[in-house]
Scaffold this motif. Structure first.
Motif, PDB file in Angstrom:
ATOM      1  N   CYS A  50       0.738  -1.240  -0.010  1.00  0.00           N
ATOM      2  CA  CYS A  50       0.122  -0.071  -0.211  1.00  0.00           C
ATOM      3  C   CYS A  50       0.913   1.218   0.094  1.00  0.00           C
ATOM      4  O   CYS A  50       2.093   0.978   0.260  1.00  0.00           O
ATOM      5  N   HIS A  51       0.363   2.283  -0.270  1.00  0.00           N
ATOM      6  CA  HIS A  51       1.095   3.665   0.026  1.00  0.00           C
ATOM      7  C   HIS A  51       1.270   3.739   1.551  1.00  0.00           C
ATOM      8  O   HIS A  51       0.175   3.599   2.374  1.00  0.00           O
ATOM      9  N   VAL A  52       2.403   3.946   1.637  1.00  0.00           N
ATOM     10  CA  VAL A  52       2.699   3.753   3.245  1.00  0.00           C
ATOM     11  C   VAL A  52       2.531   5.148   3.951  1.00  0.00           C
ATOM     12  O   VAL A  52       3.223   6.285   3.914  1.00  0.00           O
ATOM     13  N   THR A  53       1.212   5.458   4.361  1.00  0.00           N
ATOM     14  CA  THR A  53       0.961   6.743   4.908  1.00  0.00           C
ATOM     15  C   THR A  53       0.095   6.527   6.355  1.00  0.00           C
ATOM     16  O   THR A  53       0.204   5.508   6.846  1.00  0.00           O
ATOM     17  N   THR A  54      -0.197   7.803   7.006  1.00  0.00           N
ATOM     18  CA  THR A  54      -0.588   7.475   8.177  1.00  0.00           C
ATOM     19  C   THR A  54      -1.980   6.828   8.339  1.00  0.00           C
ATOM     20  O   THR A  54      -2.146   6.129   9.410  1.00  0.00           O
ATOM     21  N   GLU A  55      -2.473   6.533   7.209  1.00  0.00           N
ATOM     22  CA  GLU A  55      -3.938   6.112   7.116  1.00  0.00           C
ATOM     23  C   GLU A  55      -3.544   4.669   6.961  1.00  0.00           C
ATOM     24  O   GLU A  55      -4.282   3.581   7.760  1.00  0.00           O
ATOM     25  N   THR A  56      -2.568   4.151   6.269  1.00  0.00           N
ATOM     26  CA  THR A  56      -2.262   2.823   6.056  1.00  0.00           C
ATOM     27  C   THR A  56      -1.606   2.446   7.119  1.00  0.00           C
ATOM     28  O   THR A  56      -1.919   1.082   7.558  1.00  0.00           O
ATOM     29  N   ALA A  57      -1.155   3.210   8.295  1.00  0.00           N
ATOM     30  CA  ALA A  57      -0.649   2.668   9.487  1.00  0.00           C
ATOM     31  C   ALA A  57      -1.646   2.013  10.279  1.00  0.00           C
ATOM     32  O   ALA A  57      -1.654   0.997  11.187  1.00  0.00           O
TER      33      ALA A  57
ATOM     34  N   VAL B  33       0.322  12.551  -8.171  1.00  0.00           N
ATOM     35  CA  VAL B  33       0.779  13.701  -7.837  1.00  0.00           C
ATOM     36  C   VAL B  33       0.303  13.901  -6.189  1.00  0.00           C
ATOM     37  O   VAL B  33       0.805  14.621  -5.233  1.00  0.00           O
ATOM     38  N   ASN B  34      -0.838  13.333  -5.969  1.00  0.00           N
ATOM     39  CA  ASN B  34      -1.396  13.338  -4.666  1.00  0.00           C
ATOM     40  C   ASN B  34      -0.789  12.836  -3.468  1.00  0.00           C
ATOM     41  O   ASN B  34      -0.463  13.379  -2.277  1.00  0.00           O
ATOM     42  N   LEU B  35       0.156  11.449  -3.937  1.00  0.00           N
ATOM     43  CA  LEU B  35       0.684  11.190  -2.837  1.00  0.00           C
ATOM     44  C   LEU B  35       2.336  11.402  -2.863  1.00  0.00           C
ATOM     45  O   LEU B  35       3.183  11.582  -1.962  1.00  0.00           O
ATOM     46  N   ALA B  36       2.773  11.842  -4.026  1.00  0.00           N
ATOM     47  CA  ALA B  36       4.032  12.363  -4.178  1.00  0.00           C
ATOM     48  C   ALA B  36       4.342  13.589  -3.749  1.00  0.00           C
ATOM     49  O   ALA B  36       5.367  13.804  -2.910  1.00  0.00           O
TER      50      ALA B  36
ATOM     51  N   ALA C  69       1.834  15.335  -2.123  1.00  0.00           N
ATOM     52  CA  ALA C  69       0.903  15.709  -0.711  1.00  0.00           C
ATOM     53  C   ALA C  69       0.832  14.596  -0.180  1.00  0.00           C
ATOM     54  O   ALA C  69       1.678  13.908  -0.278  1.00  0.00           O
ATOM     55  N   GLU C  70      -0.198  14.319   0.873  1.00  0.00           N
ATOM     56  CA  GLU C  70      -0.213  13.111   1.900  1.00  0.00           C
ATOM     57  C   GLU C  70      -1.177  12.160   1.112  1.00  0.00           C
ATOM     58  O   GLU C  70      -1.598  11.388   2.200  1.00  0.00           O
ATOM     59  N   GLY C  71      -1.793  12.043   0.027  1.00  0.00           N
ATOM     60  CA  GLY C  71      -2.745  11.186  -0.138  1.00  0.00           C
ATOM     61  C   GLY C  71      -4.262  11.773   0.399  1.00  0.00           C
ATOM     62  O   GLY C  71      -4.282  12.796   0.530  1.00  0.00           O
ATOM     63  N   HIS C  72      -4.869  10.701   0.045  1.00  0.00           N
ATOM     64  CA  HIS C  72      -6.514  11.110   0.226  1.00  0.00           C
ATOM     65  C   HIS C  72      -6.336  11.224   1.768  1.00  0.00           C
ATOM     66  O   HIS C  72      -5.751  10.673   2.763  1.00  0.00           O
ATOM     67  N   PRO C  73      -7.342  12.370   2.308  1.00  0.00           N
ATOM     68  CA  PRO C  73      -7.566  12.544   3.705  1.00  0.00           C
ATOM     69  C   PRO C  73      -8.068  11.349   4.408  1.00  0.00           C
ATOM     70  O   PRO C  73      -8.600  10.308   3.876  1.00  0.00           O
TER      71      PRO C  73
ATOM     72  N   VAL D 267     -11.676   9.662   4.393  1.00  0.00           N
ATOM     73  CA  VAL D 267     -12.162   8.751   3.355  1.00  0.00           C
ATOM     74  C   VAL D 267     -11.494   7.708   3.516  1.00  0.00           C
ATOM     75  O   VAL D 267     -12.121   6.261   3.188  1.00  0.00           O
ATOM     76  N   MET D 268     -10.223   7.589   3.652  1.00  0.00           N
ATOM     77  CA  MET D 268      -9.408   6.253   3.886  1.00  0.00           C
ATOM     78  C   MET D 268     -10.044   5.546   5.025  1.00  0.00           C
ATOM     79  O   MET D 268      -9.732   4.428   5.042  1.00  0.00           O
ATOM     80  N   ASP D 269     -10.729   6.136   5.892  1.00  0.00           N
ATOM     81  CA  ASP D 269     -11.548   5.279   7.098  1.00  0.00           C
ATOM     82  C   ASP D 269     -12.241   4.329   6.524  1.00  0.00           C
ATOM     83  O   ASP D 269     -12.214   3.136   6.844  1.00  0.00           O
TER      84      ASP D 269
ATOM     85  N   SER E 221     -12.286   3.213   3.162  1.00  0.00           N
ATOM     86  CA  SER E 221     -11.655   2.442   2.010  1.00  0.00           C
ATOM     87  C   SER E 221     -10.852   1.351   2.947  1.00  0.00           C
ATOM     88  O   SER E 221     -10.782   0.048   2.330  1.00  0.00           O
ATOM     89  N   PHE E 222     -10.268   1.760   4.192  1.00  0.00           N
ATOM     90  CA  PHE E 222      -9.547   0.523   4.731  1.00  0.00           C
ATOM     91  C   PHE E 222     -10.350  -0.145   5.726  1.00  0.00           C
ATOM     92  O   PHE E 222     -10.022  -1.205   6.101  1.00  0.00           O
ATOM     93  N   ALA E 223     -11.631   0.358   6.029  1.00  0.00           N
ATOM     94  CA  ALA E 223     -12.487  -0.645   6.628  1.00  0.00           C
ATOM     95  C   ALA E 223     -12.928  -1.687   5.602  1.00  0.00           C
ATOM     96  O   ALA E 223     -13.182  -3.024   6.072  1.00  0.00           O
TER      97      ALA E 223
HETATM   98  N1  ADE Z   1      -4.233   6.011  -1.508  1.00  0.00           N
HETATM   99  C1  ADE Z   1      -4.910   7.415  -1.770  1.00  0.00           C
HETATM  100  N2  ADE Z   1      -4.512   8.081  -0.738  1.00  0.00           N
HETATM  101  C2  ADE Z   1      -4.005   7.329   0.012  1.00  0.00           C
HETATM  102  C3  ADE Z   1      -3.687   7.237   1.663  1.00  0.00           C
HETATM  103  N3  ADE Z   1      -3.723   8.465   2.329  1.00  0.00           N
HETATM  104  N4  ADE Z   1      -3.219   6.197   2.321  1.00  0.00           N
HETATM  105  C4  ADE Z   1      -3.161   5.136   1.489  1.00  0.00           C
HETATM  106  N5  ADE Z   1      -3.433   5.132   0.391  1.00  0.00           N
HETATM  107  C5  ADE Z   1      -4.123   5.986  -0.383  1.00  0.00           C
END
Ligand code: ADE
Length: 425
Positions: free
Chosen positions: A57-64, A346-349, A351-355, A358-360, A362-364
């Protein structure tokens, strides 16, 4: 004597970044009440006891938060990046240092490192794969056939991955179940539309600091992601042009109030271009040739193939970094084209990806899809499976509850009416 090969425990940029990562992970958690409830239940019930799981996954705070939920549910989980430029290095550090989750991901890693990490993940001998773009599943199917008997199933996050899984199935090589997380209503209606809509503009603005009001924004592709980018672009005061190859989506864009035309016409009008098609070379040499001096191009689709950057690079006299994630390609004509995030998301490169909010959802879906695979181990047919409607609706219900929004329910009379056919005109 045989040499002992010790497996690497993790590969991240700098473990000292962990305190900042932990603080950011905790902040994101405030906006992820649905996943938190699932995580609390998993911690009690341990649905993944004895399960080896890898998440690409994109390694973000949400993925954490997803990784923590899976680990708390008993999974022996490791995490790798699903894109060379999307890793948040502080989050990777905190997952290793504070949560004991092995991570193999470094922002800016080259393609070889990326693929090496995919193979390190497969060396973990997963039973479940969470994929975003299907690179792990494709590698497994193409190169690690001997491990397929260990697989319970995969889950897929994004449109591009679903298209690849369907192609694998059509080719007869997908011999296990794959949960289609992307197409859950509580995923694509929100993540693809509002997530991509906001985070793409966030990436463009962080990279360039431009004013969008009054600019002509060309959005290539009017799927859920394109709809979100066009909608939010208009909200920021941009004049939005949509390009499409699908006639129905093109009419939809027209009736949503956008100008629609071929890319070759839009190319000379646009100030900023965003590709969100899932296809390759949507912007190519004939388009670059007619663009304005200083036109900005970027991509918010999964892979970095939507803009033909090889051709642009071959034409350019000079490529220069002018700001973080912002490169200026100077062309022999005297014009320059600005490329953001090396043509990657571009949103992940930038900035920080989706807020997180919404990831709440997706990841649920991801977490519950994994649980569904385990509960139905051995009984699901190979190929793509939808997220069950009751799971999708439960996620929506939990999200509404967390937002403290109540809705109506059907009266007995309405239920009877909806189940009858003889009460007409
Ligand atoms: N895909 C798009 N935004 C994301 C995020 N914040 N975390 C993980 N995957 C994503």
């Amino acid at each position: 004597m045989t040499a002992t090969v010790t497996k690497p425990q993790y590969e991240i940029k700098d473990i000292a970044l962990a305190p900042q990562g932990k603080q950011r992970i905790e902040w994101a958690g405030r906006e992820m009440p649905v996943l938190r409830q699932i995580q609390e239940r998993f911690a009690q019930e341990k649905p993944f006891a004895g399960i080896r799981l890898i998440a690409c996954c994109h390694v973000t705070t949400e993925t954490a938060h997803l990784a923590i939920a899976l680990k708390n549910g008993g999974a022996d989980a490791i995490l790798i990046a699903s894109n060379p430029l999307s890793t948040q290095d502080d989050v990777a550090a905190s997952l290793v240092a504070d949560y004991g989750i092995p991570v193999f991901a470094i922002k800016g890693e080259d393609n070889d490192t990326y693929h090496r990490h995919v193979n390190i993940a497969l060396d973990h001998h997963p039973n479940i794969i969470i994929d975003d773009g299907s690179d792990v599943t494709a590698t497994l199917v193409a190169q690690r056939q001997d491990q397929i008997s260990e697989i319970i199933g995969t889950t897929e996050e994004t449109t591009t991955g679903i298209v690849r899984l369907q192609a694998m199935f059509n080719d007869g090589v997908l011999s296990f179940p794959a949960m289609n997380v992307n197409d859950a209503d509580t995923k694509h209606f929100f993540d693809n539309r509002y997530g991509t809509g906001q985070s793409t503009l966030d990436g463009i603005i962080r990279a360039t600091n431009i004013l969008l009001a009054g600019k002509t924004l060309v959005v290539a592709g009017y799927g859920w992601c394109g709809k979100g980018v066009a909608l939010r672009g208009r909200g920021m005061g941009a004049n939005v042009i949509v390009t499409e190859i699908d006639p129905t989506r093109a009419i939809e864009a027209v009736m949503d109030g956008f100008r629609v035309m071929p890319m070759i016409e839009a190319a000379s009008l646009g100030d900023v271009f965003v590709t969100v098609t899932g296809n390759k070379h949507v912007i190519r040499p004939e388009h670059f040739a007619v663009m304005k001096d200083g036109a900005i191009v970027c991509n918010s689709g999964h892979f970095d193939i939507e803009i033909d950057l090889k051709s642009l690079g071959a034409q350019a006299n000079e490529v220069k970094e002018v700001r973080n994630f912002t490169q200026q390609y100077s062309l022999p004509s005297g014009k320059s084209i600005i490329v953001l995030g090396e043509g990657r998301l571009v949103n992940l490169a930038a900035a920080e990806g989706h807020p997180s909010a919404v990831m709440d959802m997706s990841f649920a879906n991801q977490a519950l899809a994994c649980e569904y695979l385990v509960k139905n181990k051995g009984s699901l047919a190979p190929g793509l499976h939808s997220i069950p409607t009751e799971v999708d609706r439960e996620i929506a219900r939990l999200k509404l509850n967390a937002m403290n929004i109540q809705i109506d329910s059907l009266t007995p009379e309405q239920i009877e009416y909806l189940n009858s056919w003889n009460a007409g005109t």
